[in-house]
Enzyme design. Structure first.
Site, mmCIF file in Angstrom:
data_model
loop_
_atom_site.group_PDB
_atom_site.id
_atom_site.type_symbol
_atom_site.label_atom_id
_atom_site.label_comp_id
_atom_site.label_asym_id
_atom_site.label_seq_id
_atom_site.Cartn_x
_atom_site.Cartn_y
_atom_site.Cartn_z
ATOM 1 N N LEU A 136 0.956 -0.970 0.000
ATOM 2 C CA LEU A 136 0.059 -0.074 -0.020
ATOM 3 C C LEU A 136 0.951 1.279 0.077
ATOM 4 C CD1 LEU A 136 -2.847 1.377 0.461
ATOM 5 C CD2 LEU A 136 -2.301 1.135 2.929
ATOM 6 N N HIS A 137 0.669 2.256 -0.981
ATOM 7 C CA HIS A 137 1.549 3.462 -1.054
ATOM 8 C C HIS A 137 0.603 4.595 -1.380
ATOM 9 C CE1 HIS A 137 2.267 1.404 -4.650
ATOM 10 N NE2 HIS A 137 2.525 2.723 -5.103
ATOM 11 N N PHE A 138 0.921 5.771 -1.217
ATOM 12 C CA PHE A 138 0.168 7.020 -1.357
ATOM 13 C C PHE A 138 1.264 7.951 -2.299
ATOM 14 C CE2 PHE A 138 -1.586 5.467 2.184
ATOM 15 C CZ PHE A 138 -2.926 5.865 2.367
#
Length: 108
Positions: free
Chosen positions: A64-66
């Protein structure tokens, strides 16, 4: 210039796997990154996006990454449209050095 990626320390693939505390810390870090980029690079706005899941949206990592992407008045100019190339106004190393001067803004 200045595209930043924010991700949790613990390996998760989906946002639902985050604890409330991890979620809170991620969004605090995103807010700090926006503040840092505004002060240092002075963009006119931002695109902030989330990659959730395995190999989605061209993601090369299963984590998960933004993305915090500063936007500038001239994001698309003649070279980008006609020549299908991207022109960076400065080297990544120079941008890193500029951001590093204000890195204390990212701390708790």
């Amino acid at each position: 210039t200045g595209h930043v990626e924010v991700m949790p320390i613990r390996h998760v693939v989906d946002i639902e796997e985050l604890s409330d505390e991890e979620y809170r810390k991620l969004f605090l870090m995103i807010r700090r990154c926006v503040k840092l980029l505004k002060k240092t690079l002075k963009p006119i706005g931002f695109n902030i996006g989330i990659n959730i899941g395995k190999n989605v949206a061209g993601a090369s990592i299963d984590h998960l990454h933004f993305h915090v992407v500063p936007r500038y008045k001239r994001d698309f100019g003649f070279m980008e449209v006609i020549a299908s190339t991207k022109v960076l106004p400065e080297s990544i190393d120079k941008t890193f050095e500029r951001l590093k001067k204000h890195a204390d803004m990212l701390k708790d």
